[in-house]
Design a protein around this motif. Sequence first.
Motif, PDB file in Angstrom:
ATOM      1  N   GLU A  29       6.837  -5.745   1.454  1.00 32.80           N
ATOM      2  CA  GLU A  29       7.852  -5.421   2.460  1.00 32.80           C
ATOM      3  C   GLU A  29       7.461  -4.205   3.298  1.00 32.80           C
ATOM      4  O   GLU A  29       7.880  -4.074   4.438  1.00 32.80           O
ATOM      5  CB  GLU A  29       9.187  -5.158   1.760  1.00 32.80           C
ATOM      6  N   TYR A  30       6.652  -3.316   2.731  1.00 36.13           N
ATOM      7  CA  TYR A  30       6.237  -2.089   3.421  1.00 36.13           C
ATOM      8  C   TYR A  30       4.708  -2.028   3.483  1.00 36.13           C
ATOM      9  O   TYR A  30       4.076  -1.297   2.723  1.00 36.13           O
ATOM     10  CB  TYR A  30       6.767  -0.853   2.687  1.00 36.13           C
TER      11      TYR A  30
ATOM     12  N   LYS B 226       1.111   2.437   5.347  1.00 38.41           N
ATOM     13  CA  LYS B 226       1.167   3.573   4.437  1.00 38.41           C
ATOM     14  C   LYS B 226       0.465   4.786   5.023  1.00 38.41           C
ATOM     15  O   LYS B 226      -0.642   4.678   5.543  1.00 38.41           O
ATOM     16  CB  LYS B 226       0.508   3.203   3.113  1.00 38.41           C
TER      17      LYS B 226
ATOM     18  N   ARG C  65       5.520   4.794   2.618  1.00 37.68           N
ATOM     19  CA  ARG C  65       5.280   3.468   3.186  1.00 37.68           C
ATOM     20  C   ARG C  65       6.298   3.170   4.283  1.00 37.68           C
ATOM     21  O   ARG C  65       7.394   3.713   4.289  1.00 37.68           O
ATOM     22  CB  ARG C  65       5.362   2.402   2.100  1.00 37.68           C
ATOM     23  N   TYR C  66       5.898   2.259   5.163  1.00 40.32           N
ATOM     24  CA  TYR C  66       6.738   1.880   6.308  1.00 40.32           C
ATOM     25  C   TYR C  66       6.729   0.364   6.470  1.00 40.32           C
ATOM     26  O   TYR C  66       5.776  -0.313   6.105  1.00 40.32           O
ATOM     27  CB  TYR C  66       6.212   2.492   7.606  1.00 40.32           C
ATOM     28  N   ARG C  67       7.780  -0.141   7.102  1.00 39.79           N
ATOM     29  CA  ARG C  67       7.887  -1.581   7.373  1.00 39.79           C
ATOM     30  C   ARG C  67       7.157  -1.991   8.646  1.00 39.79           C
ATOM     31  O   ARG C  67       6.641  -3.092   8.730  1.00 39.79           O
ATOM     32  CB  ARG C  67       9.346  -1.987   7.508  1.00 39.79           C
TER      33      ARG C  67
END
Length: 83
Positions: A37-38, A41, A62-64
């Motif tokens: 989902e993420y 990073k 982390r990012y989407r």
Amino acid sequence: MSRGNPHEETLRLRDYIVFAGKQYCISTVDRDYSFIEYPFKTAIFPAKDNKVTCYVEEYFVRYRTQEEAVKGHKYVCEHLAEI
């Protein structure tokens, strides 16, 4: 949507910053893991002479989305002292 190799990086940002007499590498990547989902990073690694000296992360987030990752990378670079 697959971009070929599932381990191919599609985003790679890297900055080297000196703080408190030590150099750090701020690295943001997208490994295109479609099952995560993420997938983006940002991580902080110790560095010397603009080379990472140890790949054990001292910090990561982390990012989407790529947009969040780019903003997050900039934030970490600008706020390293607070992290």
